[in-house]
Motif scaffolding. Structure first.
Motif: not given
Lengths: 100, 158
Positions: A55-57, A60, B44, B67, B70-71, B74, B78, B119, B127-128, B131
């Protein structure tokens, strides 16, 4: 779950990843990376074709290693022959930076 | 399920209060708690197991769906105290409602998060989004100071 194996040792280090690389497993790769001898290392190649998921983590994290290696004049490459994983790398944009 | 009708393509920001009006009568087929990073992989796994048994074309769509979801999950782990995932399914496809108990999206930085490519933004929060933007057929964020609900819609016909 993430599995990290060292395929080649210094000076040209090769790491091979299999399983999932995400926020849950990132520390497993980081522990291996932190044990590498950066003084002796000339290049680092990380093979990710064995991953089932990133994934993006995870991407990164790879970018962070690229930055760290580049700052120390260590060559850095990501090897991958998995098209699904490659699509994710391209969407996030890391291919514009690494192995471009 | 008429979630995407009339919405801007592909990411839409809507007032939080609209969510309840729109989805009040919907019945989820599943609900999963989001409390810790272990829940990311668990969700997932559970989605993969469930849809592999019920969707004949799951193998073709599983990576994009897992995906993107999940992003979103996440980001909850976070950046917020937690949340939950509601799963909806009907003949139009799958819809995932990722609900968090945070303080809402910062509308001042939201455009760069949504439209910056990975980025290009200095914030890891963004970042997610590329996606989710790429893989979901529609992404709608209902946000306020009470939290955010991210609705990911996948048009799946199988």
């Amino acid at each position: 779950m993430l599995s990290v194996s060292i395929k080649k040792d210094v000076p040209d280090v090769g790491l091979s990843l299999s399983g999932n690389l995400d926020m849950v497993t990132s520390e497993v790769l980081n522990e291996t990376f932190e044990r590498l001898d950066e003084v002796q290392m000339r290049s680092l190649t990380i093979s990710i074709g064995g991953l089932n998921f990133i994934d993006s983590t995870g991407v990164g994290q790879l970018l962070g290693y690229y930055k760290r290696c580049t700052a120390r004049d260590i060559g850095f490459r990501i090897e991958n022959d998995n098209p699904e994983i490659e699509a994710i790398l391209e969407i996030i944009g890391i291919r514009e930076i690494v192995n471009s | 399920m008429e979630e995407t009708a009339g919405l801007a393509d592909p990411i839409s920001i809507r007032p939080y209060k609209e969510y309840q009006a729109r989805y009040q009568s919907w019945e989820p087929v599943g609900e999963l708690k989001i409390e810790s990073k272990a829940d990311i992989a668990r969700i997932r796994r559970e989605l993969d197991t469930c849809f592999a048994a019920h969707l004949s074309c799951w193998s073709k769509v599983r990576l994009p769906v897992l995906l993107a979801v999940s992003e979103a999950v996440t980001n909850v782990v976070k950046y917020t105290p937690g949340g939950r995932l509601l799963v909806y399914a009907d003949t139009a496809g799958l819809s995932f409602h990722v609900i968090d108990y945070g303080t809402g999206l910062d509308l001042d930085v939201l455009p760069s998060l949504l439209f910056g490519k990975g980025f290009s933004t200095s914030s890891s929060l963004g970042m997610g989004f590329p996606i989710m933007d790429k893989y979901a057929d529609a992404v709608t964020a209902y946000t306020s100071g009470r939290g955010t609900i991210l609705v990911l819609q996948f048009d799946i016909d199988c």
